[in-house]
Design a protein around this motif. Structure first.
Motif, mmCIF file in Angstrom:
data_model
loop_
_atom_site.group_PDB
_atom_site.id
_atom_site.type_symbol
_atom_site.label_atom_id
_atom_site.label_comp_id
_atom_site.label_asym_id
_atom_site.label_seq_id
_atom_site.Cartn_x
_atom_site.Cartn_y
_atom_site.Cartn_z
ATOM 1 N N UNK A 1 0.903 -1.236 -0.012
ATOM 2 C CA UNK A 1 -0.022 -0.028 -0.110
ATOM 3 C C UNK A 1 0.967 1.216 -0.085
ATOM 4 N N UNK A 2 0.249 2.322 -0.242
ATOM 5 C CA UNK A 2 0.902 3.556 -0.468
ATOM 6 C C UNK A 2 0.069 4.627 -0.137
ATOM 7 N N UNK A 3 0.642 5.857 0.357
ATOM 8 C CA UNK A 3 -0.146 7.238 0.477
ATOM 9 C C UNK A 3 -0.145 8.115 -0.654
ATOM 10 N N UNK A 4 -1.192 8.134 -1.520
ATOM 11 C CA UNK A 4 -1.173 8.658 -2.837
ATOM 12 C C UNK A 4 -2.019 9.707 -2.822
ATOM 13 N N UNK A 5 -1.837 10.908 -3.018
ATOM 14 C CA UNK A 5 -2.920 11.978 -3.174
ATOM 15 C C UNK A 5 -3.678 12.118 -2.224
ATOM 16 N N UNK A 6 -3.276 12.154 -1.090
ATOM 17 C CA UNK A 6 -4.103 12.292 0.368
ATOM 18 C C UNK A 6 -5.055 11.113 0.686
ATOM 19 N N UNK B 1 1.500 4.056 7.350
ATOM 20 C CA UNK B 1 1.567 5.285 6.293
ATOM 21 C C UNK B 1 1.191 6.507 6.942
ATOM 22 N N UNK B 2 0.423 6.642 7.903
ATOM 23 C CA UNK B 2 0.498 7.822 8.746
ATOM 24 C C UNK B 2 1.527 8.263 9.765
ATOM 25 N N UNK B 3 2.148 7.500 10.127
ATOM 26 C CA UNK B 3 3.501 7.596 10.876
ATOM 27 C C UNK B 3 4.340 8.228 10.194
ATOM 28 N N UNK B 4 4.467 7.888 8.788
ATOM 29 C CA UNK B 4 5.279 8.569 7.780
ATOM 30 C C UNK B 4 4.833 9.992 7.227
ATOM 31 N N UNK C 1 -0.770 14.779 8.194
ATOM 32 C CA UNK C 1 -1.359 13.767 9.087
ATOM 33 C C UNK C 1 -2.629 14.451 9.590
ATOM 34 N N UNK C 2 -2.543 15.658 10.049
ATOM 35 C CA UNK C 2 -3.588 16.474 10.682
ATOM 36 C C UNK C 2 -4.812 16.473 9.395
ATOM 37 N N UNK C 3 -4.261 16.965 8.351
ATOM 38 C CA UNK C 3 -5.364 16.744 7.342
ATOM 39 C C UNK C 3 -5.955 15.815 6.989
ATOM 40 N N UNK C 4 -5.570 14.527 7.115
ATOM 41 C CA UNK C 4 -5.960 13.146 6.989
ATOM 42 C C UNK C 4 -7.097 12.695 8.031
ATOM 43 N N UNK C 5 -6.519 13.208 9.308
ATOM 44 C CA UNK C 5 -7.540 12.647 10.294
ATOM 45 C C UNK C 5 -8.860 13.717 10.251
ATOM 46 N N UNK C 6 -8.363 15.048 9.880
ATOM 47 C CA UNK C 6 -9.642 15.887 9.869
ATOM 48 C C UNK C 6 -10.784 15.244 8.894
#
Length: 247
Positions: free
Chosen positions: A100-105, A140-143, A149-154
């Motif tokens: 898995x990857x973190x891609x475009x949010x 992924x979030x740890x990276x 990270x704040x944007x993702x959790x919002x």
């Protein structure tokens, strides 16, 4: 047969043009492909019209349509590399393997390799929305940097997925901040009851990615040794896998 022959001649022209990054005139292309000049002209005009070639100052170059085909083929080859590699690790370690990857949010589970005998975790709650609850998402979030990270959790707030899910944003942030880049991220029944997972952080360039495994909870004692074996295998192949990480 005439149509097939025309396609074959057109393909020869495309291949020959591809060998000339600085372009080539029609007469040279006809000579190198062994085609009569009128036939070469006709096919070249058709290929230009369809976007597979472009003509500039009497020279022919590959066009956008041909470049799209090349890009698509390269992408398929990279995906095939990842699929084959995950399958080898799955068979060697005896566990489902995820990439898995973190891609475009977003959390993007690109590939999962499992078998009926060693099934992967069923996605019963959207992986993108429950990153806080599974090892892949936590890894992924740890990276991510603090802002990302704040944007993702919002967008995807912490919520209970099982009775074992991290309780709130504060506890999740503390957990993420304590994670070490060289150690597997372990999660026990936080996403799916009866399942334990481990994920390994992989960063190539600016891409946050992870390789992960899962096991039934009653085999939890196998999780860490299997994760360390995967880490060893991934470390050996990371160089050759690097070109495939961005599929």
């Amino acid at each position: 047969m005439t149509l097939i022959g025309s396609v074959q001649r057109a393909m020869r022209l495309l291949e020959t043009v591809a060998e000339h990054p600085y372009g080539a005139p029609a007469k040279q292309l006809a000579r190198e492909t062994g085609l009569a000049l009128p036939t070469a002209y006709h096919l070249l005009r058709t290929l230009v019209h369809e976007g597979y070639l472009r003509r500039e100052k009497g020279l022919f170059f590959l066009g956008e349509a041909a470049e799209r085909l090349s890009s698509s083929g390269a992408q398929q080859k990279r995906r095939s590399t990842v699929v084959d590699t995950l399958a080898r690790w799955r068979d060697a370690i005896g566990v489902p393997v995820y990439y898995a990857r973190y891609h475009e949010g977003e959390i993007d589970v690109v590939c999962v390799s499992d078998t009926p005998g060693i099934p992967a975790v069923q996605e019963w709650a959207d992986f993108r929305e429950t990153g806080h609850a599974h090892a892949i998402g936590q890894c992924l979030l740890s990276q991510l940097d603090e802002e990302s990270r704040r944007d993702h959790l919002a967008r995807y707030p912490v919520r209970s997925v099982t009775p074992y899910t991290v309780r709130d944003d504060h506890h999740l942030q503390r957990r993420l901040d304590s994670m070490r880049r060289t150690e597997p991220v372990v999660e026990c029944q936080e996403y799916a009851l009866g399942t334990v997972c481990a994920a390994l952080p992989i960063t190539i360039g600016t891409t946050a990615a992870t390789m992960a495994i899962s096991l039934p909870a009653h085999q939890a004692d196998r999780l860490l040794p299997a994760a360390l074996q995967l880490q060893h295998e991934a470390g050996r192949l990371l160089g050759s896998l690097a070109i495939s990480i961005s599929i």
